[in-house]
Design a protein around this motif. Structure first.
Motif, PDB file in Angstrom:
ATOM      1  N   GLY A 150    -114.461 -10.784 -47.312  1.00 43.01           N
ATOM      2  CA  GLY A 150    -114.705 -10.967 -45.885  1.00 43.01           C
ATOM      3  C   GLY A 150    -116.060 -10.423 -45.472  1.00 43.01           C
ATOM      4  N   TRP A 151    -116.378  -9.235 -45.978  1.00 42.11           N
ATOM      5  CA  TRP A 151    -117.689  -8.645 -45.652  1.00 42.11           C
ATOM      6  C   TRP A 151    -118.811  -9.419 -46.317  1.00 42.11           C
ATOM      7  CZ3 TRP A 151    -117.296  -6.302 -41.460  1.00 42.11           C
ATOM      8  CH2 TRP A 151    -116.254  -5.432 -41.175  1.00 42.11           C
ATOM      9  N   TYR A 152    -118.578  -9.929 -47.542  1.00 42.80           N
ATOM     10  CA  TYR A 152    -119.602 -10.747 -48.202  1.00 42.80           C
ATOM     11  C   TYR A 152    -119.846 -12.038 -47.428  1.00 42.80           C
ATOM     12  CZ  TYR A 152    -118.972  -7.703 -52.276  1.00 42.80           C
ATOM     13  OH  TYR A 152    -118.894  -6.640 -53.125  1.00 42.80           O
ATOM     14  N   ALA A 153    -118.769 -12.625 -46.909  1.00 38.43           N
ATOM     15  CA  ALA A 153    -118.911 -13.853 -46.127  1.00 38.43           C
ATOM     16  C   ALA A 153    -119.682 -13.591 -44.839  1.00 38.43           C
ATOM     17  CB  ALA A 153    -117.536 -14.438 -45.817  1.00 38.43           C
ATOM     18  N   ALA A 154    -119.400 -12.471 -44.192  1.00 38.28           N
ATOM     19  CA  ALA A 154    -120.137 -12.115 -42.976  1.00 38.28           C
ATOM     20  C   ALA A 154    -121.617 -11.918 -43.290  1.00 38.28           C
ATOM     21  CB  ALA A 154    -119.542 -10.852 -42.355  1.00 38.28           C
ATOM     22  N   ASN A 175    -102.528 -14.719 -46.074  1.00 39.80           N
ATOM     23  CA  ASN A 175    -103.113 -16.050 -46.199  1.00 39.80           C
ATOM     24  C   ASN A 175    -104.121 -16.310 -45.088  1.00 39.80           C
ATOM     25  OD1 ASN A 175    -101.707 -16.715 -48.493  1.00 39.80           O
ATOM     26  ND2 ASN A 175    -100.017 -17.668 -47.394  1.00 39.80           N
ATOM     27  N   ALA A 176    -103.856 -15.796 -43.899  1.00 38.34           N
ATOM     28  CA  ALA A 176    -104.786 -15.977 -42.783  1.00 38.34           C
ATOM     29  C   ALA A 176    -106.126 -15.321 -43.095  1.00 38.34           C
ATOM     30  CB  ALA A 176    -104.195 -15.402 -41.501  1.00 38.34           C
ATOM     31  N   ALA A 177    -106.092 -14.148 -43.719  1.00 36.02           N
ATOM     32  CA  ALA A 177    -107.329 -13.461 -44.083  1.00 36.02           C
ATOM     33  C   ALA A 177    -108.121 -14.284 -45.089  1.00 36.02           C
ATOM     34  CB  ALA A 177    -107.021 -12.080 -44.654  1.00 36.02           C
ATOM     35  N   ARG A 178    -107.446 -14.839 -46.078  1.00 39.02           N
ATOM     36  CA  ARG A 178    -108.142 -15.639 -47.093  1.00 39.02           C
ATOM     37  C   ARG A 178    -108.699 -16.919 -46.484  1.00 39.02           C
ATOM     38  NH1 ARG A 178    -109.132 -15.264 -52.609  1.00 39.02           N
ATOM     39  NH2 ARG A 178    -109.096 -13.119 -51.918  1.00 39.02           N
ATOM     40  N   ILE A 179    -107.950 -17.550 -45.591  1.00 31.15           N
ATOM     41  CA  ILE A 179    -108.430 -18.771 -44.933  1.00 31.15           C
ATOM     42  C   ILE A 179    -109.665 -18.469 -44.091  1.00 31.15           C
ATOM     43  CG2 ILE A 179    -107.853 -20.492 -43.170  1.00 31.15           C
ATOM     44  CD1 ILE A 179    -104.970 -20.397 -44.318  1.00 31.15           C
ATOM     45  N   CYS A 180    -109.652 -17.375 -43.348  1.00 28.70           N
ATOM     46  CA  CYS A 180    -110.815 -16.995 -42.543  1.00 28.70           C
ATOM     47  C   CYS A 180    -112.029 -16.746 -43.428  1.00 28.70           C
ATOM     48  CB  CYS A 180    -110.505 -15.746 -41.711  1.00 28.70           C
ATOM     49  SG  CYS A 180    -109.437 -16.045 -40.308  1.00 28.70           S
ATOM     50  N   THR A 181    -111.820 -16.101 -44.552  1.00 25.16           N
ATOM     51  CA  THR A 181    -112.924 -15.809 -45.460  1.00 25.16           C
ATOM     52  C   THR A 181    -113.507 -17.081 -46.060  1.00 25.16           C
ATOM     53  OG1 THR A 181    -111.963 -13.669 -45.978  1.00 25.16           O
ATOM     54  CG2 THR A 181    -113.573 -14.517 -47.520  1.00 25.16           C
ATOM     55  N   LEU A 216    -119.840 -15.648 -39.057  1.00 31.89           N
ATOM     56  CA  LEU A 216    -119.900 -14.190 -39.030  1.00 31.89           C
ATOM     57  C   LEU A 216    -118.605 -13.613 -38.466  1.00 31.89           C
ATOM     58  CD1 LEU A 216    -121.567 -11.545 -39.306  1.00 31.89           C
ATOM     59  CD2 LEU A 216    -122.397 -11.987 -36.996  1.00 31.89           C
ATOM     60  N   VAL A 217    -118.142 -14.186 -37.371  1.00 32.42           N
ATOM     61  CA  VAL A 217    -116.896 -13.721 -36.759  1.00 32.42           C
ATOM     62  C   VAL A 217    -115.717 -13.952 -37.703  1.00 32.42           C
ATOM     63  CG1 VAL A 217    -115.278 -14.138 -34.867  1.00 32.42           C
ATOM     64  CG2 VAL A 217    -117.718 -13.982 -34.398  1.00 32.42           C
ATOM     65  N   LEU A 218    -115.666 -15.119 -38.339  1.00 33.05           N
ATOM     66  CA  LEU A 218    -114.569 -15.395 -39.275  1.00 33.05           C
ATOM     67  C   LEU A 218    -114.599 -14.445 -40.471  1.00 33.05           C
ATOM     68  CD1 LEU A 218    -114.475 -19.293 -39.293  1.00 33.05           C
ATOM     69  CD2 LEU A 218    -112.673 -17.750 -38.523  1.00 33.05           C
ATOM     70  N   GLY A 219    -115.784 -14.114 -40.965  1.00 33.19           N
ATOM     71  CA  GLY A 219    -115.875 -13.162 -42.073  1.00 33.19           C
ATOM     72  C   GLY A 219    -115.387 -11.781 -41.686  1.00 33.19           C
ATOM     73  N   ILE A 220    -115.743 -11.342 -40.494  1.00 34.27           N
ATOM     74  CA  ILE A 220    -115.282 -10.032 -40.022  1.00 34.27           C
ATOM     75  C   ILE A 220    -113.777 -10.039 -39.815  1.00 34.27           C
ATOM     76  CG2 ILE A 220    -115.394  -8.404 -38.094  1.00 34.27           C
ATOM     77  CD1 ILE A 220    -118.382  -9.200 -37.836  1.00 34.27           C
ATOM     78  N   VAL A 221    -113.257 -11.124 -39.240  1.00 35.11           N
ATOM     79  CA  VAL A 221    -111.800 -11.224 -39.034  1.00 35.11           C
ATOM     80  C   VAL A 221    -111.085 -11.226 -40.382  1.00 35.11           C
ATOM     81  CG1 VAL A 221    -109.959 -12.775 -38.243  1.00 35.11           C
ATOM     82  CG2 VAL A 221    -111.935 -12.339 -36.787  1.00 35.11           C
ATOM     83  N   GLY A 222    -111.629 -11.958 -41.346  1.00 35.49           N
ATOM     84  CA  GLY A 222    -111.023 -11.968 -42.680  1.00 35.49           C
ATOM     85  C   GLY A 222    -111.005 -10.591 -43.311  1.00 35.49           C
ATOM     86  N   ALA A 223    -112.092  -9.841 -43.145  1.00 38.64           N
ATOM     87  CA  ALA A 223    -112.147  -8.489 -43.704  1.00 38.64           C
ATOM     88  C   ALA A 223    -111.159  -7.561 -43.004  1.00 38.64           C
ATOM     89  CB  ALA A 223    -113.562  -7.934 -43.590  1.00 38.64           C
ATOM     90  N   VAL A 224    -111.062  -7.676 -41.690  1.00 34.11           N
ATOM     91  CA  VAL A 224    -110.149  -6.806 -40.937  1.00 34.11           C
ATOM     92  C   VAL A 224    -108.700  -7.132 -41.263  1.00 34.11           C
ATOM     93  CG1 VAL A 224    -109.336  -6.279 -38.600  1.00 34.11           C
ATOM     94  CG2 VAL A 224    -111.778  -6.342 -39.081  1.00 34.11           C
ATOM     95  N   LEU A 225    -108.407  -8.405 -41.508  1.00 33.92           N
ATOM     96  CA  LEU A 225    -107.032  -8.799 -41.825  1.00 33.92           C
ATOM     97  C   LEU A 225    -106.625  -8.439 -43.247  1.00 33.92           C
ATOM     98  CD1 LEU A 225    -106.643 -12.261 -40.067  1.00 33.92           C
ATOM     99  CD2 LEU A 225    -105.724 -10.051 -39.360  1.00 33.92           C
ATOM    100  N   GLY A 226    -107.559  -7.980 -44.056  1.00 34.26           N
ATOM    101  CA  GLY A 226    -107.166  -7.485 -45.370  1.00 34.26           C
ATOM    102  C   GLY A 226    -107.940  -8.037 -46.543  1.00 34.26           C
ATOM    103  N   ASP A 227    -108.779  -9.022 -46.349  1.00 31.20           N
ATOM    104  CA  ASP A 227    -109.563  -9.575 -47.451  1.00 31.20           C
ATOM    105  C   ASP A 227    -110.891  -8.833 -47.515  1.00 31.20           C
ATOM    106  OD1 ASP A 227    -110.016 -11.166 -49.581  1.00 31.20           O
ATOM    107  OD2 ASP A 227    -110.390 -12.996 -48.455  1.00 31.20           O
ATOM    108  N   LYS A 228    -110.797  -7.532 -47.850  1.00 31.71           N
ATOM    109  CA  LYS A 228    -111.916  -6.602 -47.670  1.00 31.71           C
ATOM    110  C   LYS A 228    -113.232  -7.022 -48.307  1.00 31.71           C
ATOM    111  CE  LYS A 228    -110.517  -3.067 -45.252  1.00 31.71           C
ATOM    112  NZ  LYS A 228    -110.515  -3.305 -43.853  1.00 31.71           N
ATOM    113  N   PRO A 229    -113.371  -7.095 -49.601  1.00 27.38           N
ATOM    114  CA  PRO A 229    -114.738  -7.310 -50.087  1.00 27.38           C
ATOM    115  C   PRO A 229    -115.268  -8.700 -49.746  1.00 27.38           C
ATOM    116  CG  PRO A 229    -113.220  -7.301 -51.925  1.00 27.38           C
ATOM    117  CD  PRO A 229    -112.447  -6.944 -50.698  1.00 27.38           C
TER     118      PRO A 229
END
Length: 81
Positions: free
Chosen positions: A57-61, A13-19, A42-55
């Motif tokens: 999170g990177w799109y958000a960044a 859920n943290a990954a999705r919230i960051c994204t 940008l930082v939140l998108g990268i954190v979201g991608a690293v926490l597991g929301d892969k595609p």
């Protein structure tokens, strides 16, 4: 046969919230303060991608980088007109 997704992190859920917050900050960066909100997004998108929301999170960044550049181009064009 080995599972190819065994090393991938499950989305939390943290990954999705960051994204989601990263996408919100991309819109805010486009409208208000591109550098501040764009870097936070940008930082939140990268954190979201690293926490597991892969595609997403990177799109958000990437959306934040585009928002920063687009906003700066628009502002500079309006200032030089």
């Amino acid at each position: 046969m080995a599972d190819t997704h065994a090393t991938a992190r499950p989305r939390t859920n943290a990954a999705r919230i960051c994204t989601i917050l990263a996408f919100v900050f991309a819109v805010v960066a486009l409208l208000i303060a591109p550098v501040i909100f764009g870097i936070i997004g940008l930082v939140l998108g990268i954190v979201g991608a690293v926490l597991g929301d892969k595609p997403l999170g990177w799109y958000a960044a990437a959306a934040n980088v585009v928002a920063i550049i687009l906003s700066l181009v628009i502002v500079s064009t309006l200032m030089n007109s």
